[in-house]
Motif scaffolding. Structure first.
Motif, PDB file in Angstrom:
ATOM      1  N   ASN B  93       0.814  -1.197  -0.008  1.00  0.00           N
ATOM      2  CA  ASN B  93      -0.015  -0.090   0.008  1.00  0.00           C
ATOM      3  C   ASN B  93       0.887   1.151   0.082  1.00  0.00           C
ATOM      4  O   ASN B  93       1.917   1.594   0.670  1.00  0.00           O
ATOM      5  N   GLY B  95      -0.063   4.605   0.764  1.00  0.00           N
ATOM      6  CA  GLY B  95      -0.569   5.540   1.313  1.00  0.00           C
ATOM      7  C   GLY B  95      -1.801   6.120   0.775  1.00  0.00           C
ATOM      8  O   GLY B  95      -2.310   7.161   1.267  1.00  0.00           O
ATOM      9  N   GLY B  96      -2.224   5.659  -0.446  1.00  0.00           N
ATOM     10  CA  GLY B  96      -3.356   6.069  -0.989  1.00  0.00           C
ATOM     11  C   GLY B  96      -3.992   5.348  -0.553  1.00  0.00           C
ATOM     12  O   GLY B  96      -4.274   5.005   0.671  1.00  0.00           O
ATOM     13  N   PHE B  97      -4.916   4.532  -1.330  1.00  0.00           N
ATOM     14  CA  PHE B  97      -5.943   3.686  -0.911  1.00  0.00           C
ATOM     15  C   PHE B  97      -5.852   2.235  -1.438  1.00  0.00           C
ATOM     16  O   PHE B  97      -6.607   1.490  -1.252  1.00  0.00           O
ATOM     17  N   LYS B  98      -5.370   2.162  -2.544  1.00  0.00           N
ATOM     18  CA  LYS B  98      -5.012   0.804  -3.092  1.00  0.00           C
ATOM     19  C   LYS B  98      -4.018  -0.169  -2.120  1.00  0.00           C
ATOM     20  O   LYS B  98      -2.824   0.151  -2.028  1.00  0.00           O
ATOM     21  N   THR B  99      -4.594  -1.271  -2.003  1.00  0.00           N
ATOM     22  CA  THR B  99      -3.565  -2.405  -1.613  1.00  0.00           C
ATOM     23  C   THR B  99      -3.536  -3.374  -2.739  1.00  0.00           C
ATOM     24  O   THR B  99      -4.546  -4.024  -2.963  1.00  0.00           O
TER      25      THR B  99
END
Lengths: 113, 111
Positions: B93, B95-99
């Motif tokens: 991840n 630090g955005g929202f995608k994992t």
């Protein structure tokens, strides 16, 4: 039991049809993720919502859409289904944007015939 | 774009062997690295989440380390048992929202 609930567990439908997969996240989790696992493929990220807002988009087809409702449950809508859409669709949830553990539901098996 | 790579793709070991897998990820904008254990017909189960360079986590015979400067994490299994047979996934991840998940390392432990 992860606390993430997905329905239905299994679904068989015909090409061209539309289905809705439902997910209830763990109590208190604000983030909901949708992943697709096709035959011989790894987990493909589709989309993520955080507290009702779309926050990240992956390889989600235009025929697919999702939303997260005020009560934080989420739905993944798959339309104009094709044979290749047959897959296991996982919903997952976490407390924040990605630094906390992500908990997976048991998945919804979709078979398109 | 976050690209998470895992190696090897699969691994066959004997019961009692110790083994390790690698997860590589872009070191820029790193936020968190997750390890999961995924058994066939079940959902992925979280093992570790690591965020700091030099982090080491341990759970029984399984441990993991993190190097965010060079962009890799190792997962170690000491004294493999047949019940350890599974696919081990890492996910990054930024630090955005995608994992984003890697393709996984499939471990087979023979009794």
């Amino acid at each position: 039991d992860s606390g993430v609930t997905q329905t239905p567990k299994h679904l068989i439908t015909a090409t061209g049809q539309r289905v809705t997969l439902r997910c209830s996240p763990r109590s208190g989790d604000l983030s909901v993720y949708w992943y697709q696992q096709s035959l011989d493929q790894g987990l493909q990220f589709l989309i993520q919502y955080y507290n009702g807002e779309e926050r990240a988009k992956g390889n989600i087809l235009e025929r697919f859409s999702a939303q997260q409702f005020p009560d934080l449950h989420s739905e993944l809508n798959l339309s104009s289904l094709e044979l290749g859409d047959s897959a296991l669709y996982f919903c997952a949830s976490s407390g924040d944007r990605g630094g906390n553990t992500i908990y997976f539901g048991e998945g919804s098996w979709l078979t398109v015939v | 774009i976050l690209n998470v790579e895992q190696s090897p793709q699969s691994l066959h070991v004997q019961e009692g062997d110790s083994t390790n897998f690698t997860c590589s990820f872009p070191s820029s904008n790193f936020y968190a690295l997750h390890w999961y254990r995924w058994e066939t017909a079940k959902s992925p189960e979280a093992l570790f989440v690591m965020t700091l360079n030099g982090d080491e986590k341990k759970k029984g015979r399984i441990s993991a380390t993190l190097n965010t400067k060079e962009g890799y994490s190792y997962l170690y299994i000491k004294g493999s048992q047949p019940e350890d047979s599974a696919t081990y996934l890492c996910a990054g991840n930024t630090g955005g929202f995608k994992t984003i998940f890697g393709a996984g390392t499939r471990l087979f432990v023979k009794a």
